[in-house]
Write a protein that holds these residues in place. Structure first.
Motif, short mmCIF file in Angstrom:
data_model
loop_
_atom_site.label_atom_id
_atom_site.label_comp_id
_atom_site.label_asym_id
_atom_site.label_seq_id
_atom_site.Cartn_x
_atom_site.Cartn_y
_atom_site.Cartn_z
N ARG A 11 -67.86 79.28 -5.05
CA ARG A 11 -67.11 78.07 -5.36
C ARG A 11 -66.13 78.34 -6.50
O ARG A 11 -66.45 79.04 -7.46
CB ARG A 11 -68.05 76.94 -5.78
N CYS A 15 -62.10 73.79 -9.37
CA CYS A 15 -62.15 72.58 -8.55
C CYS A 15 -63.47 72.39 -7.81
O CYS A 15 -63.74 71.31 -7.30
CB CYS A 15 -60.99 72.57 -7.55
N GLN A 17 -64.37 73.72 -5.01
CA GLN A 17 -64.27 73.96 -3.57
C GLN A 17 -64.59 75.42 -3.26
O GLN A 17 -64.60 76.27 -4.15
CB GLN A 17 -62.85 73.62 -3.08
N ASN A 19 -64.17 79.19 -2.39
CA ASN A 19 -63.07 80.07 -2.81
C ASN A 19 -62.73 81.15 -1.79
O ASN A 19 -61.81 81.92 -2.01
CB ASN A 19 -63.36 80.69 -4.18
N CYS A 62 -59.96 79.64 -6.38
CA CYS A 62 -59.58 79.50 -4.97
C CYS A 62 -58.07 79.58 -4.81
O CYS A 62 -57.30 79.45 -5.76
CB CYS A 62 -60.12 78.19 -4.40
#
Length: 71
Positions: A11, A15, A17, A19, A62
């Motif tokens: 992750r 953020c 999210q 990666n 990411c």
């Protein structure tokens, strides 16, 4: 005392999210992966400074955060 969350290397530390880290995926699965997208990316010092200290060198930024910073 504030509890810190464990670092999830899959992750983004900025953020949260996924990666899409090919290197980490290969380490976790043992299945060879093509070179990671980040091998061709440039991460400026300002962006790297935003990564929390406890996540540095443990979790990849990411592509979306890298692109947003580059814009």
């Amino acid at each position: 005392m504030q509890k810190t969350q464990p670092i999830d290397p899959m992750r983004c530390p900025l953020c949260g999210q996924g990666n899409q880290c090919a290197g980490q995926l290969e380490r976790e699965t043992g299945i060879g992966q093509p070179p990671c997208w980040c091998n061709q990316a440039t991460f400026g010092p300002e962006l790297l400074a935003r990564v929390p200290e406890q996540a540095r060198r443990l979790s990849c930024i990411c592509a979306a955060c890298a692109q947003a910073h580059a814009s």
